[in-house]
Design a protein around this motif. Structure first.
Motif, PDB file in Angstrom:
ATOM      1  N   VAL A 266       0.854  -1.191   0.000  1.00 57.98           N
ATOM      2  CA  VAL A 266       0.000   0.000   0.000  1.00 57.98           C
ATOM      3  C   VAL A 266       0.888   1.238   0.000  1.00 57.98           C
ATOM      4  CG1 VAL A 266      -1.815   1.293   1.160  1.00 57.98           C
ATOM      5  CG2 VAL A 266      -1.825  -1.212   1.250  1.00 57.98           C
ATOM      6  N   LEU A 267       0.705   2.092  -0.997  1.00 53.94           N
ATOM      7  CA  LEU A 267       1.449   3.348  -1.126  1.00 53.94           C
ATOM      8  C   LEU A 267       0.473   4.505  -1.011  1.00 53.94           C
ATOM      9  CD1 LEU A 267       4.281   4.600  -1.859  1.00 53.94           C
ATOM     10  CD2 LEU A 267       3.453   4.645  -4.231  1.00 53.94           C
ATOM     11  N   LYS A 268       0.822   5.511  -0.166  1.00 55.80           N
ATOM     12  CA  LYS A 268      -0.074   6.648   0.056  1.00 55.80           C
ATOM     13  C   LYS A 268       0.676   7.954  -0.097  1.00 55.80           C
ATOM     14  CE  LYS A 268      -2.950   4.236   3.497  1.00 55.80           C
ATOM     15  NZ  LYS A 268      -3.458   4.260   4.896  1.00 55.80           N
ATOM     16  N   ASP A 269      -0.042   8.959  -0.574  1.00 51.72           N
ATOM     17  CA  ASP A 269       0.445  10.337  -0.550  1.00 51.72           C
ATOM     18  C   ASP A 269      -0.602  11.168   0.176  1.00 51.72           C
ATOM     19  OD1 ASP A 269       1.938  12.722  -1.216  1.00 51.72           O
ATOM     20  OD2 ASP A 269       0.412  13.114  -2.741  1.00 51.72           O
ATOM     21  N   SER A 270      -0.297  11.584   1.393  1.00 48.78           N
ATOM     22  CA  SER A 270      -1.291  12.240   2.247  1.00 48.78           C
ATOM     23  C   SER A 270      -1.782  13.557   1.656  1.00 48.78           C
ATOM     24  CB  SER A 270      -0.701  12.481   3.639  1.00 48.78           C
ATOM     25  OG  SER A 270      -0.408  11.261   4.273  1.00 48.78           O
ATOM     26  N   GLU A 271      -0.893  14.296   1.009  1.00 43.97           N
ATOM     27  CA  GLU A 271      -1.287  15.614   0.512  1.00 43.97           C
ATOM     28  C   GLU A 271      -2.327  15.511  -0.601  1.00 43.97           C
ATOM     29  OE1 GLU A 271       0.777  19.759  -1.096  1.00 43.97           O
ATOM     30  OE2 GLU A 271       1.943  18.318   0.075  1.00 43.97           O
ATOM     31  N   SER A 272      -2.132  14.598  -1.531  1.00 46.44           N
ATOM     32  CA  SER A 272      -3.112  14.426  -2.609  1.00 46.44           C
ATOM     33  C   SER A 272      -4.267  13.535  -2.187  1.00 46.44           C
ATOM     34  CB  SER A 272      -2.438  13.830  -3.846  1.00 46.44           C
ATOM     35  OG  SER A 272      -2.091  12.472  -3.619  1.00 46.44           O
ATOM     36  N   GLY A 273      -4.020  12.704  -1.177  1.00 48.14           N
ATOM     37  CA  GLY A 273      -5.031  11.741  -0.734  1.00 48.14           C
ATOM     38  C   GLY A 273      -5.069  10.468  -1.557  1.00 48.14           C
ATOM     39  N   ARG A 274      -4.187  10.372  -2.545  1.00 55.44           N
ATOM     40  CA  ARG A 274      -4.202   9.178  -3.399  1.00 55.44           C
ATOM     41  C   ARG A 274      -3.595   7.972  -2.676  1.00 55.44           C
ATOM     42  NH1 ARG A 274      -2.708  13.219  -7.362  1.00 55.44           N
ATOM     43  NH2 ARG A 274      -4.352  13.463  -8.930  1.00 55.44           N
ATOM     44  N   VAL A 275      -4.197   6.816  -2.940  1.00 56.23           N
ATOM     45  CA  VAL A 275      -3.729   5.552  -2.381  1.00 56.23           C
ATOM     46  C   VAL A 275      -3.627   4.527  -3.512  1.00 56.23           C
ATOM     47  CG1 VAL A 275      -4.156   3.699  -0.724  1.00 56.23           C
ATOM     48  CG2 VAL A 275      -4.873   6.041  -0.179  1.00 56.23           C
ATOM     49  N   LEU A 276      -2.508   3.831  -3.554  1.00 56.93           N
ATOM     50  CA  LEU A 276      -2.318   2.728  -4.496  1.00 56.93           C
ATOM     51  C   LEU A 276      -2.121   1.449  -3.700  1.00 56.93           C
ATOM     52  CD1 LEU A 276      -1.731   1.325  -7.194  1.00 56.93           C
ATOM     53  CD2 LEU A 276       0.627   2.159  -7.022  1.00 56.93           C
TER      54      LEU A 276
END
Length: 349
Positions: A266-276
């Motif tokens: 699970v990869l996340k970018d908190s600023e964009s809110g995107r989750v892969l």
């Protein structure tokens, strides 16, 4: 569901076609028949802004001049093989040496540098493109005529799946993966150091100075390789761990997965809110944080640099032919190799 196709360029007079799969949510996955390269993945952020989350180019010339395997299917063997040589049933094979005297990602002209045949399939809730290629006996030094199918499928639930299938008329090696570089910030607004990664993995492979597995399987416990709880990618760049120094203050390591088809990556970018979320049937994943990206070219107007993207290459283990205790990547004559990796995109608010 929609499919759009257009000419992307030419390679030695042969046209290269771009195919874009579009679902009813507006998610898009674009790929070309040169190397099965995924050129764009368009997904929304937490505010609904749709942006590209993979590294890629707008022209075939840029891919041929600058690409470090951006978005490509690599094979016959993903990763390194020490000395570019191996034995099967007492027969020695010498592969192309294209990386410090070793074999990397299929050689000088691997799967990433050939034009594949393609066929599109449309459905009500998913749409696909199937790429096919015949790797001839002796190509890059490998034995056997290997027939390879790669199927890209996009569903209406923002799931993108890659299905691999291969069969050979001789015993050979097969280890394929997709080499997409992800950056969930969207349109390369930031690097990936503040991305958070979770990996269901309790061990990783020790590498030597040529980035080839030594054969030692190390515990992640108490190291910056422990992603069993979410942690920032920057932990690797800031670590003094000897394995980090080898890879340019980042990650370029195979991890053994402790689970499959169960939200194991699970990869996340908190600023964009995107989750892969990535789910696979493969025994390992290579985490590469772009530490070798050069700065002498641009990617859609953004200067290339270290940490601009990261790869999560689901695959068998590199150099497994020289380490009998690793999962085998040997494919017997007429045996069918099959593998699936699913990429699920979502957002957190």
């Amino acid at each position: 569901m929609k499919i759009l196709q257009k000419k992307f360029g030419e390679v030695n007079g042969h046209p290269v076609t771009s195919t874009t799969l579009i679902n009813d949510q507006g998610m898009e996955v674009a790929s070309i028949d040169y190397g099965c390269i995924i050129t764009k993945v368009i997904v929304p952020d937490k505010n609904g802004q749709k942006e590209n989350v993979v590294l890629g180019f707008e022209s075939i010339d840029e891919y041929m001049k600058h690409s470090p395997y951006f978005g490509a299917v690599v094979g016959r063997f993903a990763g390194r093989i020490k000395g570019g040589s191996f034995e099967l049933d007492g027969q020695s094979y010498q592969l192309e040496k294209n990386n410090m005297g070793n074999h990397l990602h299929g050689g000088l002209k691997g799967f990433d540098k050939v034009i594949w045949n393609s066929q599109v399939i449309t459905g009500e809730n998913e749409t696909s493109i199937i790429y096919t290629y015949l790797s001839r006996d002796g190509e890059e030094g490998y034995p056997g005529n290997l027939e390879v199918n790669v199927k890209y499928t996009l569903s209406n639930t923002n799931e993108f799946s890659i299905f691999y299938e291969a069969v050979s008329d001789k015993k050979t090696l097969v280890n394929v993966t997709n080499h997409s570089y992800f950056n969930l910030s969207g349109n390369l607004k930031r690097d990936i150091l503040d991305h958070q990664l979770t990996l269901k993995s309790e061990s990783f492979l020790e590498l030597d100075e040529e980035l080839i597995p030594t054969g030692e399987i190390l515990s992640v416990k108490g190291t910056p390789f422990d992603f069993r709880e979410s942690r920032n990618i920057k932990d690797g760049s800031e670590s003094g761990h000897v394995q980090k120094i080898l890879t340019g203050k980042g990650y370029d390591h195979p991890f053994l997965l402790a689970d499959n088809h169960n939200q194991e990556i699970v990869l996340k970018d908190s600023e964009s809110g995107r989750v892969l979320t990535i789910e696979t049937d493969q025994p390992g994943v290579v985490l590469y944080t772009g530490t070798q990206l050069s700065s002498d070219f641009k990617i859609r107007g953004v200067k290339s640099r270290k940490y601009l993207g990261l790869c999560l290459e689901t695959q068998g283990l590199p150099d497994s032919i020289h380490h009998p205790h690793f999962p085998s990547s040997i494919l017997d004559k007429n045996e069918v190799f099959r593998s699936t990796t699913k990429y699920i995109f979502s957002v957190i608010t």
